[in-house]
Design an enzyme around this catalytic site. Structure first.
Site, PDB file in Angstrom:
ATOM      1  N   ASP A  82      -3.194   7.697   0.826  1.00 55.79           N
ATOM      2  CA  ASP A  82      -4.494   8.268   1.171  1.00 55.79           C
ATOM      3  C   ASP A  82      -4.355   9.429   2.144  1.00 55.79           C
ATOM      4  OD1 ASP A  82      -5.892   6.494  -0.426  1.00 55.79           O
ATOM      5  OD2 ASP A  82      -6.198   5.035   1.185  1.00 55.79           O
ATOM      6  N   TYR A 102       5.578  -0.702   3.575  1.00 55.50           N
ATOM      7  CA  TYR A 102       4.780   0.108   4.493  1.00 55.50           C
ATOM      8  C   TYR A 102       5.005  -0.349   5.921  1.00 55.50           C
ATOM      9  CZ  TYR A 102       1.889   2.468   0.964  1.00 55.50           C
ATOM     10  OH  TYR A 102       1.446   3.267  -0.062  1.00 55.50           O
TER      11      TYR A 102
END
Length: 247
Positions: free
Chosen positions: A51, A109
């Site tokens: 994003d 992540y």
């Protein structure tokens, strides 16, 4: 011929990985540079869609070309074309049907939480002023292993066919004045990691009880989970593939 490209980027000035109208993306910048370098239109397919504002310490993408490339030369020249916040690390030929997104077997992540105000990491980590109960956050992180459907952590109005993900690892690590979440799964939903972190902060501040996480996940309702933490402290750190994708 199909090639994989390995890269990293600072996402601060980009509206995510994927090309889109009226917004600068990492994909668009690399495609333009690669097309100029090779003298032909090049289209990239990335391993995922980070994003706006999210960073990648390791990202892969694939592209097709009829030109036999000298891989080290392309890496060198492409880095000269690209801005300082995008770096190319490797280029290698793969099997004709290898796919950067669908062949990835896991993604990892990192989310960075600053526990004290820091003049040097303000743009790299998310500063949380409240006292956090880290042991409860660690306890809650293990609950994720009990579930597959993570719709409660997914961005609303997304077009995915399934909300099922397999979480392979999830740990909170304390490094000096920084609390880090390391999480690995076969795939991630949009906004998933940031929603998980926001929920875990709720548990760390004891606004949400550890056992309530079961009900939150089972609800499949985004409004039941915690807030979405800022993007600037989220990093895609690793994407893993089977060994046999290379030629």
């Amino acid at each position: 011929m199909r090639y994989f490209i390995e890269l990293s980027y600072n996402g601060r000035d980009y509206h995510g990985w994927q090309s889109q109208p009226n917004a600068l993306s990492v994909q668009e910048v690399i495609e333009k540079s690669l097309s100029t370098l090779l003298g032909a239109p090049i289209s990239l397919t990335g391993a995922g869609r980070t994003d706006a504002g999210v960073h990648a310490k390791q990202m892969f993408a694939h592209f097709d070309t009829g030109i036999a490339l000298v891989e080290t030369d392309v890496v060198y020249k492409l880095n000269a074309f690209l801005p300082k916040d995008i770096a190319i690390h490797n280029l290698f030929q793969v099997k004709a049907h290898a796919h950067a997104r669908f062949d990835a077997i896991s993604r990892t992540y990192l989310y960075r939480i600053a526990l004290k105000k820091n003049a040097f990491t303000g743009k790299e980590a998310y500063y949380v002023k409240q006292q956090l109960n880290i042991s409860k956050m660690q306890e809650a992180s293990k609950i994720l292993f009990d579930y597959k459907d993570f719709k409660c952590f997914s961005k609303s109005n997304t077009d995915v066919k399934t909300y099922h993900c397999t979480v392979m690892a999830c740990d909170w690590v304390l490094k000096e004045d920084e609390l880090q979440l390391w999480i690995t799964a076969d795939r991630f939903l949009r906004n998933m990691v940031r929603a998980i972190v926001g929920t875990m902060i709720g548990i760390g501040t004891e606004k949400i009880m550890v056992e309530d996480l079961h009900q939150i996940i089972q609800s499949k309702d985004r409004s039941e989970a915690g807030y979405s933490v800022p993007a600037h402290a989220l990093y895609l750190t690793a994407v893993a593939y089977p060994d046999d994708i290379k030629l």
